[in-house]
Design an enzyme around this catalytic site. Sequence first.
Site, PDB file in Angstrom:
ATOM      1  N   ASP A 273      15.712  64.265  60.290  1.00 50.40           N
ATOM      2  CA  ASP A 273      16.124  65.321  59.681  1.00 50.40           C
ATOM      3  C   ASP A 273      15.459  66.492  59.897  1.00 50.40           C
ATOM      4  O   ASP A 273      14.518  66.187  59.248  1.00 50.40           O
ATOM      5  CB  ASP A 273      16.297  64.342  58.663  1.00 50.40           C
ATOM      6  CG  ASP A 273      17.267  65.060  57.601  1.00 50.40           C
ATOM      7  OD1 ASP A 273      17.318  66.339  57.590  1.00 50.40           O
ATOM      8  OD2 ASP A 273      17.935  65.155  56.812  1.00 50.40           O
ATOM      9  N   HIS A 274      16.192  67.529  60.518  1.00 49.79           N
ATOM     10  CA  HIS A 274      14.621  68.545  60.857  1.00 49.79           C
ATOM     11  C   HIS A 274      14.554  68.747  59.773  1.00 49.79           C
ATOM     12  O   HIS A 274      13.885  70.667  59.471  1.00 49.79           O
ATOM     13  CB  HIS A 274      15.395  69.575  62.133  1.00 49.79           C
ATOM     14  CG  HIS A 274      16.337  70.546  61.229  1.00 49.79           C
ATOM     15  ND1 HIS A 274      17.964  70.098  61.893  1.00 49.79           N
ATOM     16  CD2 HIS A 274      15.915  71.415  61.181  1.00 49.79           C
ATOM     17  CE1 HIS A 274      18.275  70.982  60.908  1.00 49.79           C
ATOM     18  NE2 HIS A 274      17.592  72.424  60.620  1.00 49.79           N
TER      19      HIS A 274
ATOM     20  N   HIS B 246      20.290  66.159  54.906  1.00 45.63           N
ATOM     21  CA  HIS B 246      19.308  67.226  54.731  1.00 45.63           C
ATOM     22  C   HIS B 246      19.419  67.752  52.913  1.00 45.63           C
ATOM     23  O   HIS B 246      18.453  67.413  52.718  1.00 45.63           O
ATOM     24  CB  HIS B 246      19.463  68.754  54.876  1.00 45.63           C
ATOM     25  CG  HIS B 246      19.958  68.839  56.913  1.00 45.63           C
ATOM     26  ND1 HIS B 246      19.320  68.225  57.633  1.00 45.63           N
ATOM     27  CD2 HIS B 246      20.672  69.387  56.947  1.00 45.63           C
ATOM     28  CE1 HIS B 246      19.887  68.194  58.986  1.00 45.63           C
ATOM     29  NE2 HIS B 246      20.942  69.129  58.343  1.00 45.63           N
TER      30      HIS B 246
HETATM   31  C1  BG6 Z   1      22.317  71.188  61.223  1.00 45.34           C
HETATM   32  C2  BG6 Z   1      24.283  71.655  60.866  1.00 45.34           C
HETATM   33  O1  BG6 Z   1      22.096  70.069  61.230  1.00 45.34           O
HETATM   34  O2  BG6 Z   1      21.353  72.242  60.194  1.00 45.34           O
HETATM   35  C3  BG6 Z   1      24.176  72.574  60.801  1.00 45.34           C
HETATM   36  O3  BG6 Z   1      24.642  70.452  62.154  1.00 45.34           O
HETATM   37  C4  BG6 Z   1      23.808  74.304  60.534  1.00 45.34           C
HETATM   38  O4  BG6 Z   1      25.735  73.283  60.500  1.00 45.34           O
HETATM   39  C5  BG6 Z   1      22.155  73.348  60.266  1.00 45.34           C
HETATM   40  O5  BG6 Z   1      24.246  74.923  60.712  1.00 45.34           O
HETATM   41  C6  BG6 Z   1      21.254  74.063  59.796  1.00 45.34           C
HETATM   42  O6  BG6 Z   1      19.556  74.514  59.601  1.00 45.34           O
HETATM   43  P1  BG6 Z   1      18.978  75.317  59.561  1.00 45.34           P
HETATM   44  O7  BG6 Z   1      17.543  75.122  59.796  1.00 45.34           O
HETATM   45  O8  BG6 Z   1      19.407  76.849  60.012  1.00 45.34           O
HETATM   46  O9  BG6 Z   1      19.214  75.184  57.246  1.00 45.34           O
END
Ligand code: BG6
Length: 512
Positions: free
Chosen positions: A186-187, A249
């Site tokens: 989960d980045h 997230h």
């Molecule tokens: C991803 C989603 O996990 O996270 C995307 O699939 C989203 O839809 C993205 O745009 C948002 O990540 P960040 O790091 O740009 O906030």
Amino acid sequence: MMEPSAKPQPAAIVIFGASGDLTQRKVVPALFNLFLDGLLPEKFSVIGVARKPMSDDEFRKRLREGVDKFSRRGRAADADWQKFAANFHYRAAAYDDAGAYGSLAEQLTQLDKSWDASATRIFYLATPPSVFETVAGQLGRAGLYKERQRARIVVEKPFGRDLASARSLNKSLGRIFSEPQIYRIDHYLGKETVQNILAFRFANAIFEPIWNRRYIDNVQITVAESIGIENRAHFYERTGALRDMVQNHLLQILCLTAMEPPVAFNADEIRNKTVDVLRAIRPIPREKVREFAVRGQYGEGKIGEKIAPAYRAARDVAPDSATETFAALKLFIDNWRWQGVPFYLRTGKRLAQTVSAVGIQFRPVPHQAISYCSVGDWRQNCLMIHIQPEEDILLSFQAKQPGPIMCVSPVDMRFCYHEAFQTPTPEAYETLLLDVMEGDATLFMRADQVEAAWSVVTPVLESWESERPKDFPNYASGSWGPESADALLAKDNHTWLSPSIGLGAKKADLKS
Ligand code: BG6
Ligand code: NDP
């Protein structure tokens, strides 16, 4: 997380789906930055696997384009790139071709021999989820999972599309790999500002005593994006905001905000504490989903000066699509700390601003002896943790206005990451990839965490899927989402805090 100045063991990283977007846009730029920072092992090799025929040089060229375009450092210097790219190789193969895995195993053995080491082996699933089980099964058949200390598998999101499919994927992976070998990404957990929620709460003595129902009125988590779905209609049409953002997230941010203090900073302890939060979330009864959840889909609108088309007008989106591009939830956590405190979560595409923040609204003073300079100046104490694009923490409080009269108005105290540390922030994927090499799973999702998170959203998913929305599109691009999202809070006499609160914002910003 790594010890300062330590370097990981030699590593062979095998990326499945290496011809795709994630590899080019996130994974390889992150590896390149680790390389430039001297954090990659001296001996490392990256083997890209995908079906598309490509030579090593074509593969490297594609990756260079990605680095030049997407790396936080911008274009790569030729000499650095040549040194880095020499470690990259490509194998065209079908994901279910057992022979290809046999020769991959031989290639990995050869690497060990040439390095005179037992390298860490990382199998990164950067394919669509439909391929995850096939690849894991083939790795199993080729025996590449066996040396549990050094073989690791990284699984991208989405991890399942509901509780049943997540359980089934956990089972399939678990038949081959043991849980400590599995790194579910989960980045958001790799973002510095998200990890700083832990530091802020648990490395300081002054916040923890007030971090509970006695002092906190409500908590608001916003992850807003001004972009639309870009070219991802195939994925997004069958996913929607609840699956794409909330299940992972937003719930993880909630967990870090609400968890009990850990005894130690290690993977099991942190994950035990976060899973406790997920388990304590009061289930939303199917028949009451409307009271706790709101969905929306963007129509046409203006973002800045530009007209943004409606979701339904996007390529490959059904003209009557029922997919939500906005979701908001009200959740309660049934434990001593949080009983009765609402946690409001919202996320959406094509909103007014790109901003992610956690807002902590404190209770009002029990008795107001001091007058406010004007009625509109009244503001409960609020702590705003900005995750992105601003990276700061703001505490809003009352101060006496200069002058002969004793009256107060709100002011902000601000900690800003860049001003305080003056050092570039690594991308989430840099932190996460380094952690995989180090064998540190603290920032990765454990099987029970993923399942608990699916359990939270399942009643909402089921309810929404059983009833088509009648009002879509129900918010204009460039707005803050549907009116029903305001109504969700208005029922409790609350309003959404503007995530841009502070930064010189005036009281007008309090309205979202
Ligand atoms: C991803 C989603 O996990 O996270 C995307 O699939 C989203 O839809 C993205 O745009 C948002 O990540 P960040 O790091 O740009 O906030
Ligand atoms: P892509 O659609 O670009 O797929 C990656 C590669 O997988 C493709 O190049 C293709 O390679 C192969 N592939 C695609 N579709 C299929 C299929 N139906 N069957 C077999 N192989 C297929 O995806 P991304 O790179 O964008 O994403 C990879 C994973 O990472 C996904 O799980 C995604 O959800 C996740 N993810 C992606 C993010 C991003 O920013 N891109 C962000 C967060 C998560 P070939 O045909 O050559 O085999």
